[in-house]
Design a protein around this motif. Structure first.
Motif, mmCIF file in Angstrom:
data_model
loop_
_atom_site.group_PDB
_atom_site.id
_atom_site.type_symbol
_atom_site.label_atom_id
_atom_site.label_comp_id
_atom_site.label_asym_id
_atom_site.label_seq_id
_atom_site.Cartn_x
_atom_site.Cartn_y
_atom_site.Cartn_z
ATOM 1 N N TYR A 194 5.327 32.416 33.654
ATOM 2 C CA TYR A 194 6.455 32.869 33.351
ATOM 3 C C TYR A 194 7.580 31.752 33.967
ATOM 4 C CZ TYR A 194 10.593 35.082 31.108
ATOM 5 O OH TYR A 194 11.830 35.453 30.630
ATOM 6 N N PHE A 253 4.284 33.571 25.261
ATOM 7 C CA PHE A 253 5.291 34.616 25.748
ATOM 8 C C PHE A 253 6.066 35.246 24.449
ATOM 9 C CE2 PHE A 253 4.797 33.003 30.303
ATOM 10 C CZ PHE A 253 4.478 34.047 30.863
ATOM 11 N N SER A 282 11.049 40.029 25.666
ATOM 12 C CA SER A 282 11.141 39.877 27.045
ATOM 13 C C SER A 282 11.323 41.228 27.760
ATOM 14 C CB SER A 282 11.945 38.889 27.699
ATOM 15 O OG SER A 282 11.758 37.818 27.035
#
Length: 289
Positions: free
Chosen positions: A138, A214, A221
């Motif tokens: 990340y 992601f 998130s």
């Protein structure tokens, strides 16, 4: 009766001073003590019953280090360096760091063979290395945002007269994954299967590819927690207002990595044997970026 007890206690103290039969070693004193965060570099960091295996760990230290390095390379296709080898119960805990192609700290447990002067196999706590890898990925995907977070955290620490962990302490004691002086990432690899599996297939996966993965695994998130940890210069808790001010600055700051932030302020002293404060703090949770 009280006078008798006082006399007896006084006698024991005098005898203890004379004979020093149970005098603690410097290492034991260090483990049981505390150190101001600005001076803490991992001194006294230890694990349960580590004293019982310390001699064997020292004797086989190079083998233990290599076993941990091989385990990370074989199991996770990742090169690491060893920062610390800490004796534990019938084992050694090896604190390792990956610098390329991603950055993170984690630990590997290398067993000692019972009733035999030999080193056993290596393993890791379930999910620990995996989450460290995903955290490192990340940070790689959003490199500019994390560089901005580093500068921002340094700035608000200075403005509020606060401290962070020293690099040496992080290297010797930290295993949370992607870790900085003022924050770390708390991410479970099970929430990011596409990201983790892609890394195992290709350790040189690009930042652009990682961003796509992601977003696929966690579009909002919401599973990324970023605890920000600051320490007072005095060994007492500041007022809640200090954490509130940090939180407000974090809410207003643009360009930070997406995630759920927590701002916490701890007292100054670190408990040597665990490499952490006593847990008492003021904080603000659920700062969504």
């Amino acid at each position: 009766m009280k006078k008798i007890l006082i006399v007896l206690l006084g006698s024991l103290l005098i005898l203890g001073g004379c004979f020093q039969m149970n005098e603690k070693t410097e290492e034991e004193k260090e483990q049981e003590g505390t150190t101001p965060v600005q001076d803490y570099v991992g001194q006294g960091f230890s694990f349960v019953d580590g004293d019982k295996s310390a001699e064997r760990v020292e004797k086989h230290e190079e083998e233990i280090k290599q076993e941990a390095i091989n385990y990370m390379k074989t199991t996770y296709k990742t090169d690491v360096k060893v920062n610390n080898v800490v004796p534990a119960r019938n084992a050694a805990v090896v604190m390792v760091e990956c610098e390329e192609p991603i950055q993170f700290h984690t630990s590997v447990i290398v067993s000692l063979v019972l009733n035999k002067d030999d080193v056993g196999s290596a393993r890791s706590e379930e999910g620990e290395v995996e989450k460290a890898i995903v955290g490192g990925l990340y940070a790689k995907a959003y490199k500019e945002e994390f560089e901005h977070l580093d500068a921002f955290a340094e700035k608000i620490a200075k403005e509020n007269d606060l401290l962070g962990m020293r690099d040496e302490a992080i290297d010797k004691t930290a295993s949370e994954g992607y870790t900085s002086n003022y924050y770390f990432l708390s991410i479970f690899a099970s929430d990011y299967p596409s990201v983790y599996n892609a890394y195992l297939e290709n350790q040189d996966i690009s930042a652009e590819e990682l961003k796509i993965l992601f977003a696929k695994d966690d579009p909002t998130s919401k599973n990324i927690l970023i605890p920000m940890k600051f320490f007072s210069k005095e060994n007492k808790l500041p007022k809640q207002k200090v954490a509130d001010n940090l939180a407000e600055e974090t809410r207003k700051e643009e360009g930070l990595p997406k995630g759920n932030y927590i701002t916490s302020v701890f007292k100054n002293h670190i408990i040597n044997r665990v490499g952490l404060s006593d847990g008492k703090h003021v904080d603000v949770e659920d700062i969504i970026k």
